[in-house]
Design a protein around this motif. Structure first.
Motif, PDB file in Angstrom:
ATOM      1  N   VAL A 157       0.861  -1.182   0.000  1.00 57.89           N
ATOM      2  CA  VAL A 157       0.000   0.000   0.000  1.00 57.89           C
ATOM      3  C   VAL A 157       0.900   1.235   0.000  1.00 57.89           C
ATOM      4  O   VAL A 157       1.831   1.330   0.808  1.00 57.89           O
ATOM      5  CB  VAL A 157      -0.915   0.015   1.240  1.00 57.89           C
ATOM      6  CG1 VAL A 157      -1.794   1.256   1.258  1.00 57.89           C
ATOM      7  CG2 VAL A 157      -1.770  -1.250   1.287  1.00 57.89           C
ATOM      8  N   THR A 158       0.631   2.171  -0.903  1.00 54.37           N
ATOM      9  CA  THR A 158       1.370   3.429  -0.947  1.00 54.37           C
ATOM     10  C   THR A 158       0.365   4.578  -0.928  1.00 54.37           C
ATOM     11  O   THR A 158      -0.780   4.418  -1.337  1.00 54.37           O
ATOM     12  CB  THR A 158       2.261   3.529  -2.206  1.00 54.37           C
ATOM     13  OG1 THR A 158       1.431   3.523  -3.372  1.00 54.37           O
ATOM     14  CG2 THR A 158       3.254   2.381  -2.282  1.00 54.37           C
ATOM     15  N   LYS A 159       0.819   5.724  -0.438  1.00 53.70           N
ATOM     16  CA  LYS A 159      -0.070   6.872  -0.315  1.00 53.70           C
ATOM     17  C   LYS A 159       0.410   8.040  -1.176  1.00 53.70           C
ATOM     18  O   LYS A 159       1.604   8.312  -1.239  1.00 53.70           O
ATOM     19  CB  LYS A 159      -0.129   7.338   1.148  1.00 53.70           C
ATOM     20  CG  LYS A 159      -0.883   6.387   2.048  1.00 53.70           C
ATOM     21  CD  LYS A 159      -0.786   6.727   3.519  1.00 53.70           C
ATOM     22  CE  LYS A 159      -1.135   8.132   3.868  1.00 53.70           C
ATOM     23  NZ  LYS A 159      -1.071   8.387   5.326  1.00 53.70           N
ATOM     24  N   ARG A 160      -0.575   8.721  -1.795  1.00 52.93           N
ATOM     25  CA  ARG A 160      -0.314   9.965  -2.502  1.00 52.93           C
ATOM     26  C   ARG A 160      -0.377  11.114  -1.488  1.00 52.93           C
ATOM     27  O   ARG A 160      -0.813  10.935  -0.366  1.00 52.93           O
ATOM     28  CB  ARG A 160      -1.430  10.232  -3.516  1.00 52.93           C
ATOM     29  CG  ARG A 160      -1.668   9.192  -4.532  1.00 52.93           C
ATOM     30  CD  ARG A 160      -2.918   9.627  -5.342  1.00 52.93           C
ATOM     31  NE  ARG A 160      -2.800   9.169  -6.703  1.00 52.93           N
ATOM     32  CZ  ARG A 160      -3.427   8.104  -7.179  1.00 52.93           C
ATOM     33  NH1 ARG A 160      -4.241   7.413  -6.420  1.00 52.93           N
ATOM     34  NH2 ARG A 160      -3.249   7.741  -8.415  1.00 52.93           N
ATOM     35  N   GLU A 161      -0.003  12.314  -1.952  1.00 58.16           N
ATOM     36  CA  GLU A 161      -0.183  13.505  -1.118  1.00 58.16           C
ATOM     37  C   GLU A 161      -1.671  13.683  -0.818  1.00 58.16           C
ATOM     38  O   GLU A 161      -2.058  13.964   0.299  1.00 58.16           O
ATOM     39  CB  GLU A 161       0.353  14.743  -1.854  1.00 58.16           C
ATOM     40  CG  GLU A 161       1.860  14.713  -2.108  1.00 58.16           C
ATOM     41  CD  GLU A 161       2.671  14.980  -0.859  1.00 58.16           C
ATOM     42  OE1 GLU A 161       2.310  15.872  -0.085  1.00 58.16           O
ATOM     43  OE2 GLU A 161       3.673  14.269  -0.663  1.00 58.16           O
ATOM     44  N   LYS A 162      -2.515  13.538  -1.852  1.00 55.86           N
ATOM     45  CA  LYS A 162      -3.969  13.650  -1.704  1.00 55.86           C
ATOM     46  C   LYS A 162      -4.604  12.547  -2.540  1.00 55.86           C
ATOM     47  O   LYS A 162      -4.089  12.181  -3.582  1.00 55.86           O
ATOM     48  CB  LYS A 162      -4.461  14.994  -2.244  1.00 55.86           C
ATOM     49  CG  LYS A 162      -4.032  16.202  -1.441  1.00 55.86           C
ATOM     50  CD  LYS A 162      -4.704  17.452  -1.976  1.00 55.86           C
ATOM     51  CE  LYS A 162      -4.403  18.646  -1.109  1.00 55.86           C
ATOM     52  NZ  LYS A 162      -3.257  19.398  -1.509  1.00 55.86           N
ATOM     53  N   GLY A 163      -5.738  12.070  -2.091  1.00 60.07           N
ATOM     54  CA  GLY A 163      -6.440  11.058  -2.875  1.00 60.07           C
ATOM     55  C   GLY A 163      -6.235   9.656  -2.337  1.00 60.07           C
ATOM     56  O   GLY A 163      -5.548   9.446  -1.337  1.00 60.07           O
ATOM     57  N   LYS A 164      -6.848   8.705  -3.035  1.00 62.68           N
ATOM     58  CA  LYS A 164      -6.843   7.302  -2.616  1.00 62.68           C
ATOM     59  C   LYS A 164      -5.441   6.704  -2.690  1.00 62.68           C
ATOM     60  O   LYS A 164      -4.659   7.036  -3.574  1.00 62.68           O
ATOM     61  CB  LYS A 164      -7.755   6.488  -3.539  1.00 62.68           C
ATOM     62  CG  LYS A 164      -9.202   6.423  -3.080  1.00 62.68           C
ATOM     63  CD  LYS A 164      -9.357   5.621  -1.823  1.00 62.68           C
ATOM     64  CE  LYS A 164     -10.644   4.846  -1.798  1.00 62.68           C
ATOM     65  NZ  LYS A 164     -10.821   4.128  -0.567  1.00 62.68           N
ATOM     66  N   PRO A 165      -5.168   5.760  -1.795  1.00 58.51           N
ATOM     67  CA  PRO A 165      -3.891   5.046  -1.864  1.00 58.51           C
ATOM     68  C   PRO A 165      -3.772   4.231  -3.164  1.00 58.51           C
ATOM     69  O   PRO A 165      -4.772   3.960  -3.833  1.00 58.51           O
ATOM     70  CB  PRO A 165      -3.943   4.104  -0.663  1.00 58.51           C
ATOM     71  CG  PRO A 165      -4.963   4.678   0.251  1.00 58.51           C
ATOM     72  CD  PRO A 165      -5.962   5.361  -0.646  1.00 58.51           C
ATOM     73  N   VAL A 166      -2.553   3.851  -3.478  1.00 57.28           N
ATOM     74  CA  VAL A 166      -2.251   3.055  -4.663  1.00 57.28           C
ATOM     75  C   VAL A 166      -1.664   1.728  -4.193  1.00 57.28           C
ATOM     76  O   VAL A 166      -0.847   1.696  -3.269  1.00 57.28           O
ATOM     77  CB  VAL A 166      -1.222   3.787  -5.565  1.00 57.28           C
ATOM     78  CG1 VAL A 166      -0.804   2.921  -6.739  1.00 57.28           C
ATOM     79  CG2 VAL A 166      -1.785   5.122  -6.041  1.00 57.28           C
ATOM     80  N   LEU A 167      -2.120   0.633  -4.817  1.00 57.96           N
ATOM     81  CA  LEU A 167      -1.576  -0.685  -4.507  1.00 57.96           C
ATOM     82  C   LEU A 167      -0.487  -1.001  -5.523  1.00 57.96           C
ATOM     83  O   LEU A 167      -0.735  -1.020  -6.726  1.00 57.96           O
ATOM     84  CB  LEU A 167      -2.682  -1.736  -4.572  1.00 57.96           C
ATOM     85  CG  LEU A 167      -3.881  -1.505  -3.654  1.00 57.96           C
ATOM     86  CD1 LEU A 167      -4.939  -2.575  -3.887  1.00 57.96           C
ATOM     87  CD2 LEU A 167      -3.467  -1.465  -2.193  1.00 57.96           C
ATOM     88  N   ALA A 168       0.709  -1.245  -5.018  1.00 55.46           N
ATOM     89  CA  ALA A 168       1.844  -1.610  -5.870  1.00 55.46           C
ATOM     90  C   ALA A 168       2.063  -3.117  -5.714  1.00 55.46           C
ATOM     91  O   ALA A 168       2.318  -3.602  -4.616  1.00 55.46           O
ATOM     92  CB  ALA A 168       3.089  -0.837  -5.451  1.00 55.46           C
TER      93      ALA A 168
END
Length: 158
Positions: A49-60
């Motif tokens: 799980v990774t997080k952006r500055e704003k918005g939904k997390p991204v799954l790598a």
């Protein structure tokens, strides 16, 4: 295979070819899972799980021995920066236990999925089945299609 959960039901409903494997329920890393399954470790992928500055997390979704390269991932996504949450934060963001986080368990939850391009070397890869102790072998193209993923170079060997 006796384990049935939302992921296996989803795959069955979509008539997707897969194999489910039971593993010990303690948290296993991808490398340990590969050893347990007796498969090449480069074919077992983990979901970070990774997080952006704003918005939904991204799954790598990356090979087991690799780490997410946050700069490569940010660049791929057109973001300034990406962050790694703590294990506890990742569990809170996904509602899943670490060791059981899977893009297949988070379909329709708004997560963007990026699969490391290393997966494209294989017909099939192994990923978490959405809970500790369950691993799923399925086609790389099926996975990408089901979770609406894009492929990119987003990881490096640690």
């Amino acid at each position: 295979m006796s384990v049935t959960n939302n992921v296996t039901r989803f795959l069955d409903a979509r008539k997707t070819k897969y194999k489910a494997f039971e593993l010990p329920v303690e948290k296993l890393g991808a490398v340990e899972a590969a050893q347990f399954l007796n498969v090449p470790e480069e074919q077992v992928f983990k979901t970070i799980v990774t997080k952006r500055e704003k918005g939904k997390p991204v799954l790598a979704v990356i090979p087991g021995r690799h780490v997410v390269d946050l700069k490569l991932l940010a660049s791929f996504l057109g973001e300034k920066k990406m962050h790694l949450p703590t294990e506890r934060e990742a569990e809170q963001l996904t509602g899943l236990q670490a060791g059981g986080i899977s893009p297949l368990a988070l379909i329709n939850k708004g997560f963007q999925v990026v699969i490391d391009s290393a997966a494209q070397k294989f017909e099939e890869i192994y990923i978490s089945g959405g809970q500790r102790g369950l691993n799923i072998q399925l086609g790389v193209k099926d996975l990408a299609s089901l979770v609406n993923a894009r492929f990119g170079e987003i990881s490096r060997v640690d």
